[in-house]
Design a protein around this motif. Structure first.
Motif, PDB file in Angstrom:
ATOM      1  N   LEU A 260       0.831  -1.199   0.000  1.00 56.77           N
ATOM      2  CA  LEU A 260       0.000   0.000   0.000  1.00 56.77           C
ATOM      3  C   LEU A 260       0.867   1.251   0.000  1.00 56.77           C
ATOM      4  CD1 LEU A 260      -2.770   1.339   0.164  1.00 56.77           C
ATOM      5  CD2 LEU A 260      -2.678   1.085   2.658  1.00 56.77           C
ATOM      6  N   GLY A 261       1.933   1.247   0.800  1.00 53.24           N
ATOM      7  CA  GLY A 261       2.832   2.389   0.819  1.00 53.24           C
ATOM      8  C   GLY A 261       3.517   2.597  -0.521  1.00 53.24           C
ATOM      9  N   ALA A 291      11.528   8.492   9.728  1.00 51.21           N
ATOM     10  CA  ALA A 291      10.402   8.443  10.665  1.00 51.21           C
ATOM     11  C   ALA A 291       9.657   7.115  10.550  1.00 51.21           C
ATOM     12  CB  ALA A 291       9.454   9.612  10.390  1.00 51.21           C
ATOM     13  N   GLY A 292       9.412   6.667   9.325  1.00 46.82           N
ATOM     14  CA  GLY A 292       8.687   5.418   9.129  1.00 46.82           C
ATOM     15  C   GLY A 292       9.416   4.224   9.711  1.00 46.82           C
ATOM     16  N   ALA A 293      10.729   4.146   9.486  1.00 48.00           N
ATOM     17  CA  ALA A 293      11.502   3.001   9.961  1.00 48.00           C
ATOM     18  C   ALA A 293      11.526   2.914  11.480  1.00 48.00           C
ATOM     19  CB  ALA A 293      12.937   3.086   9.422  1.00 48.00           C
ATOM     20  N   LEU A 294      11.537   4.059  12.146  1.00 49.42           N
ATOM     21  CA  LEU A 294      11.582   4.058  13.612  1.00 49.42           C
ATOM     22  C   LEU A 294      10.240   3.714  14.246  1.00 49.42           C
ATOM     23  CD1 LEU A 294      13.855   7.186  14.221  1.00 49.42           C
ATOM     24  CD2 LEU A 294      14.450   4.780  14.567  1.00 49.42           C
ATOM     25  N   ILE A 295       9.150   3.903  13.527  1.00 51.51           N
ATOM     26  CA  ILE A 295       7.821   3.583  14.054  1.00 51.51           C
ATOM     27  C   ILE A 295       7.555   2.078  14.040  1.00 51.51           C
ATOM     28  CG2 ILE A 295       5.335   3.806  13.583  1.00 51.51           C
ATOM     29  CD1 ILE A 295       5.916   6.639  12.573  1.00 51.51           C
ATOM     30  N   TYR A 305       0.578  -3.882  16.139  1.00 54.66           N
ATOM     31  CA  TYR A 305       0.104  -4.133  14.783  1.00 54.66           C
ATOM     32  C   TYR A 305      -0.061  -2.818  14.010  1.00 54.66           C
ATOM     33  CZ  TYR A 305      -1.129  -8.987  16.038  1.00 54.66           C
ATOM     34  OH  TYR A 305      -1.103 -10.297  16.421  1.00 54.66           O
ATOM     35  N   LEU A 306      -0.662  -1.827  14.659  1.00 48.26           N
ATOM     36  CA  LEU A 306      -0.899  -0.544  14.001  1.00 48.26           C
ATOM     37  C   LEU A 306       0.417   0.178  13.702  1.00 48.26           C
ATOM     38  CD1 LEU A 306      -3.956   0.729  16.091  1.00 48.26           C
ATOM     39  CD2 LEU A 306      -3.971  -0.207  13.762  1.00 48.26           C
ATOM     40  N   GLY A 311       4.246   2.368  10.106  1.00 51.54           N
ATOM     41  CA  GLY A 311       5.656   2.592   9.808  1.00 51.54           C
ATOM     42  C   GLY A 311       6.068   1.980   8.484  1.00 51.54           C
ATOM     43  N   ASN A 312       5.570   0.770   8.216  1.00 51.68           N
ATOM     44  CA  ASN A 312       5.876   0.102   6.954  1.00 51.68           C
ATOM     45  C   ASN A 312       5.337   0.902   5.779  1.00 51.68           C
ATOM     46  OD1 ASN A 312       7.114  -1.983   5.652  1.00 51.68           O
ATOM     47  ND2 ASN A 312       5.578  -3.518   6.115  1.00 51.68           N
ATOM     48  N   LEU A 313       4.118   1.432   5.909  1.00 49.49           N
ATOM     49  CA  LEU A 313       3.500   2.223   4.847  1.00 49.49           C
ATOM     50  C   LEU A 313       4.313   3.492   4.577  1.00 49.49           C
ATOM     51  CD1 LEU A 313      -0.279   2.876   4.410  1.00 49.49           C
ATOM     52  CD2 LEU A 313       1.308   4.798   4.330  1.00 49.49           C
ATOM     53  N   ILE A 314       4.710   4.192   5.647  1.00 52.73           N
ATOM     54  CA  ILE A 314       5.476   5.439   5.484  1.00 52.73           C
ATOM     55  C   ILE A 314       6.846   5.162   4.870  1.00 52.73           C
ATOM     56  CG2 ILE A 314       6.591   7.330   6.741  1.00 52.73           C
ATOM     57  CD1 ILE A 314       4.274   7.092   8.796  1.00 52.73           C
TER      58      ILE A 314
END
Length: 412
Positions: A260-261, A291-295, A305-306, A311-314
């Protein structure tokens, strides 16, 4: 004629990508659920799946330049189909081992290297230069759609059939791709009176990339990002199954966030770079990726899960902006006779980092834990914006097409 050829080429890619997305979930789940693989063994399988980028990328650029593209791509599809099919066959005869899965991943990776270099070399031959950005975005978007739907379909298939039988879906997709590619026109291979040694040809591509003020830094940025991606590929299934206790269906849904990302990034890349500029877009996207990788590894229970999905999407959205922008630039800025070798050089360095990241992550996850290891690798993504900010790209709005080194410089 060009449009017809492009769409046949595109459908072949969509078919094999969808099968690979399903198989990409079934293969690690086979290792985890059937063979009870450890984190280090998962790292080995992931590393084997990308090791050929270290061993075979540089000669691949020369090979692609010298042999017919269509015949080679069809043969490589058949090799990948039979390699993947060997896993369920060995399982049925109660002979499946981690060693075989490492060997299969290695064979597929060697085929992938040649196939990918050939595919990227073929695209500029069937698409006008003015349409390359749009076609690259389309390819990334459709790849994202398969990454979005594939893991979900794979999760359902694994839930219903089991992980091992689901691998046949991947094998069949390669066979369909081979049939479609067989219908494309064959490229005539130029046979010059003198054929330089392979080492000389590799060196020309290598020097061109290293001396180029845009392609060179972009390659090092991709290397840093792919090093982190190698860790993610190795640890994501292990983290979801062992740490978060996700079911196969939930694993498929969570991993689909990457697709999706990628889909979002591919859809927005051209609009984003038109508004902010291709050079500025690279810098902004690299910061977003941090930012995405750290989430990704934060939280517990439902929050975990969220966080993983968000994070994966970003991270995937930012990565595809970087990938599409730099890949299009390479196709436009590289001399046609050097293009396959430029692509191969970039793949050798940047994709070669994936198995190294996977091996190191697998080794660290044992003593440190999966979550801590993912956080460490997430922090390493800060190298991406640092690389771009340390080059002349930081002062530009758009990437210049006249930045290439002179031919004499590229062959020193």
């Amino acid at each position: 004629m060009k449009l017809t050829v492009f769409w046949r080429w595109w459908v072949a890619g969509v078919t094999s990508h969808l099968g690979s997305a399903v198989g990409g979930l079934a293969l690690p789940l086979t290792a985890l659920t059937v063979l009870d693989a450890s984190a280090f063994e998962m790292g080995l399988i992931t590393a084997a799946g990308y090791l050929a980028y270290l061993l075979n990328s540089l000669p691949a650029g020369v090979i692609v330049q010298r042999v017919p593209l269509r015949g080679m791509q069809v043969a490589l599809d058949l090799v990948r189909a039979f390699a993947i099919a060997s896993v369920p066959l060995a399982w049925w005869f109660d002979a499946l081992t981690v060693a075989q899965m490492v060997a299969v991943a290695l064979v597929v990776s060697f085929a992938n290297v040649l196939f990918d270099v050939a595919n990227q070399t073929f695209l500029p031959e069937i698409v006008p230069a003015a349409q390359l950005q749009a076609r690259n975005s389309l390819n990334s978007g459709t790849h994202a759609a398969t990454q979005l739907g594939g893991p979900s379909l794979g999760g359902i298939a694994v839930q219903l059939l089991g992980a091992v039988p689901t691998l046949f879906v991947d094998a069949v997709s390669y066979l369909i791709s081979a049939v479609l590619l067989r219908t494309l026109p064959a490229r005539r291979v130029q046979r010059p009176a003198e054929r330089p040694p392979i080492v000389t040809m590799i060196r020309e591509g290598w020097h061109f990339v290293l001396r180029h003020p845009i392609i060179g830094p972009s390659m090092w940025d991709a290397t840093a990002t792919n090093f982190v991606c190698g860790a993610m590929l190795a640890l994501f299934p292990y983290y979801l199954v062992r740490d978060l206790h996700a079911s196969p269906l939930m694993v498929g849904l969570l991993l689909a966030a990457d697709g999706l990302g990628t889909l979002i990034g591919a859809a927005l890349t051209t609009r984003f770079t038109d508004r902010f500029g291709t050079a500025r877009g690279l810098i902004v996207a690299s910061f977003v990726g941090v930012a995405g990788a750290l989430i990704i590894p934060l939280g517990t229970g439902t929050a975990a899960y969220l966080a993983f999905a968000a994070g994966n999407l970003i991270f995937a959205s930012s990565s595809v902006v970087l990938s599409v922008t730099t890949r299009t630039y390479r196709m436009l800025a590289s001399p046609p006779d050097l293009l396959s070798r430029v692509i191969a050089t970039v793949k050798f360095v940047s994709w070669g980092a994936i198995p190294l990241g996977g091996l190191l992550a697998g080794a660290l996850a044992g003593p440190l834990g999966t979550r801590a290891t993912l956080l460490i690798f997430g922090a390493l993504t800060v190298l991406s914006p640092i690389i771009y900010l340390s080059t002349p790209i930081r002062r530009l709005r758009d990437l210049p097409l006249d930045a290439a080194p002179r031919p004499a410089e590229a062959r020193v």
